[in-house]
Design a protein around this motif. Structure first.
Motif, PDB file in Angstrom:
ATOM      1  N   ALA A  23       0.975  -1.266   0.080  1.00  0.00           N
ATOM      2  CA  ALA A  23      -0.097  -0.068  -0.021  1.00  0.00           C
ATOM      3  C   ALA A  23       0.879   1.233   0.143  1.00  0.00           C
ATOM      4  O   ALA A  23       1.833   1.231   0.708  1.00  0.00           O
ATOM      5  N   VAL A  24       0.580   2.215  -0.842  1.00  0.00           N
ATOM      6  CA  VAL A  24       1.318   3.418  -0.823  1.00  0.00           C
ATOM      7  C   VAL A  24       0.205   4.684  -0.410  1.00  0.00           C
ATOM      8  O   VAL A  24      -0.754   4.691  -0.794  1.00  0.00           O
ATOM      9  N   LEU A  36      -7.861   1.665  -6.330  1.00  0.00           N
ATOM     10  CA  LEU A  36      -7.669   0.342  -6.724  1.00  0.00           C
ATOM     11  C   LEU A  36      -7.399   0.369  -8.288  1.00  0.00           C
ATOM     12  O   LEU A  36      -8.165   0.898  -9.072  1.00  0.00           O
ATOM     13  N   HIS A  37      -6.488  -0.060  -8.865  1.00  0.00           N
ATOM     14  CA  HIS A  37      -5.908  -0.049 -10.220  1.00  0.00           C
ATOM     15  C   HIS A  37      -6.427  -1.162 -11.108  1.00  0.00           C
ATOM     16  O   HIS A  37      -7.167  -2.050 -10.513  1.00  0.00           O
ATOM     17  N   GLU A  41      -1.575  -2.925 -14.775  1.00  0.00           N
ATOM     18  CA  GLU A  41      -1.248  -1.694 -14.105  1.00  0.00           C
ATOM     19  C   GLU A  41      -0.392  -1.809 -12.522  1.00  0.00           C
ATOM     20  O   GLU A  41      -0.148  -3.221 -12.210  1.00  0.00           O
ATOM     21  N   SER A  42      -0.270  -0.811 -11.887  1.00  0.00           N
ATOM     22  CA  SER A  42      -0.074  -0.996 -10.327  1.00  0.00           C
ATOM     23  C   SER A  42      -0.466   0.002  -9.611  1.00  0.00           C
ATOM     24  O   SER A  42      -1.188   0.845 -10.250  1.00  0.00           O
ATOM     25  N   TRP A  43       0.002   0.352  -8.308  1.00  0.00           N
ATOM     26  CA  TRP A  43      -0.542   1.409  -7.493  1.00  0.00           C
ATOM     27  C   TRP A  43      -0.026   2.713  -8.233  1.00  0.00           C
ATOM     28  O   TRP A  43      -0.577   3.955  -8.206  1.00  0.00           O
ATOM     29  N   ALA A  62      -3.159   3.759  -2.317  1.00  0.00           N
ATOM     30  CA  ALA A  62      -3.270   3.130  -3.562  1.00  0.00           C
ATOM     31  C   ALA A  62      -2.609   1.837  -3.263  1.00  0.00           C
ATOM     32  O   ALA A  62      -1.439   1.843  -2.932  1.00  0.00           O
ATOM     33  N   ILE A  63      -3.147   0.738  -3.591  1.00  0.00           N
ATOM     34  CA  ILE A  63      -2.707  -0.487  -3.518  1.00  0.00           C
ATOM     35  C   ILE A  63      -2.148  -1.442  -4.622  1.00  0.00           C
ATOM     36  O   ILE A  63      -2.635  -0.785  -5.729  1.00  0.00           O
ATOM     37  N   ASP A  64      -1.279  -2.142  -4.670  1.00  0.00           N
ATOM     38  CA  ASP A  64      -1.105  -3.198  -5.566  1.00  0.00           C
ATOM     39  C   ASP A  64      -2.170  -4.369  -5.281  1.00  0.00           C
ATOM     40  O   ASP A  64      -2.136  -5.088  -4.185  1.00  0.00           O
TER      41      ASP A  64
END
Length: 331
Positions: A23-24, A36-37, A41-43, A62-64
């Motif tokens: 988590a960012v 949520l991406h 993609e990713s965070w 923002a999470i992966d």
């Protein structure tokens, strides 16, 4: 008075049913907003929203999603069913010491956000959907629907069906992850997508690949070489199987969510889409049904001249819409 500095960005590995979720976070105080991406993609897809929402007074995370980036990647295909991803989101909220959050998603993340709000209204008090409209659970079995979506040419296969067979898409993508991602992003972005009449990049020709229909040698204006390196570097390290396993669980999700067939999301909601995104054409009936399926809808915005990657193609406009919507929500 000097301007208020933007809060620092911090990275965390939080305990979740997946194992650990990366988590960012930006912003330490204020209501929690979970981002949520989508695929692939990713965070990092939320790099423009993190500082903007934090500066507006929100605690933004923002999470992966499991299977992506620095989050855990369970081995079994079945570990990527929708209700498992919802459980990860609930665990992230709890691990951050919160009881509720606003959840916002793009692409697959929009669907995950919608099901999170639908099944756990006690945790997710509002939901924002970018790119993919809400369609309630139910209806025909997904694999049968996608199998019937033929393209313009004989033997063409819809990309979702193509992704559902384990190993097939990996064999196309993983030998050149960076090149494939560049083409995929270009194919779905407004300024680089194929011209009308060109072979549709959402379909695979008989015996062909998706990539052969992607634009070559061009990046969309929103995607710099450094940002492409971030996404490519993560998938070169992890492979694509975890990400593709989301597509391989759609029939399981259909069965798991049978009890929610036709159910509306009643919390406050928001939709933002791109006028040139094929998702809006395919799901036009879903948008028309919003008065019944999203009775708490606060706004539905279709951005002219925008493709699929809404928050990256049009970050300033997306940020303004999100911040206005968040400010309108009950405390």
């Amino acid at each position: 008075m000097p301007p208020t500095p933007t809060p620092a960005r911090t990275h965390h590995l939080l305990p979740t049913p997946a194992g650990r979720t990366h988590a960012v976070q930006q912003g330490r105080q204020g209501p929690l907003v979970l981002l949520l991406h989508g695929f692939p993609e990713s965070w990092h897809a939320w790099r423009h929203q993190l500082p903007a929402l934090a500066a507006a007074g929100y605690r933004v995370v923002a999470i992966d999603v499991r299977g992506y980036g620095r989050s855990s990647k369970p081995e079994s295909v079945e570990a990527y069913r929708m209700l498992d991803l919802v459980a990860d989101n609930v665990a992230v909220v709890e691990a951050l010491g919160e009881r509720s959050a606003v959840v916002v998603g793009h692409d697959w993340g929009a669907t995950i956000a919608a099901v999170s709000a639908l099944t756990r209204p006690d945790v997710f008090r509002a939901v924002g959907l970018l790119g993919v409209p809400y369609t309630p659970p139910g209806g025909p079995r997904p694999s049968e629907v996608f199998a019937g979506m033929g393209g313009e040419g004989a033997g063409e296969e819809f990309y979702v069906s193509y992704f559902q067979r384990p190993g097939r898409a990996e064999a196309e993508i993983e030998p050149d992850v960076r090149g494939w991602l560049a083409g995929f992003y270009a194919a779905l972005s407004a300024d680089t997508m194929p011209a009308p009449g060109a072979p549709d990049p959402h379909f695979v020709g008989a015996g062909g690949t998706l990539r052969e229909r992607f634009p070559a040698g061009v990046l969309p204006s929103w995607l710099g070489e450094r940002d492409l390196d971030v996404h490519a570097g993560e998938f070169e390290r992890t492979g694509l199987t975890g990400a593709l396993n989301r597509y391989r669980n759609m029939d399981r999700d259909w069965a798991d969510l049978a009890g929610y067939a036709g159910a509306p999301i009643t919390q406050p909601s928001l939709f933002i889409g791109g006028a040139r995104d094929a998702s809006l054409a395919w799901l036009a009936d879903a948008v028309k049904a919003y008065p019944e399926t999203l009775p708490g809808l606060c706004g539905s915005h279709v951005l002219d001249g925008c493709g699929h990657f809404v928050q990256q193609e049009r970050p300033d406009e997306t940020n303004r819409i999100l911040i206005d919507w968040l400010a309108s929500l009950p405390a």
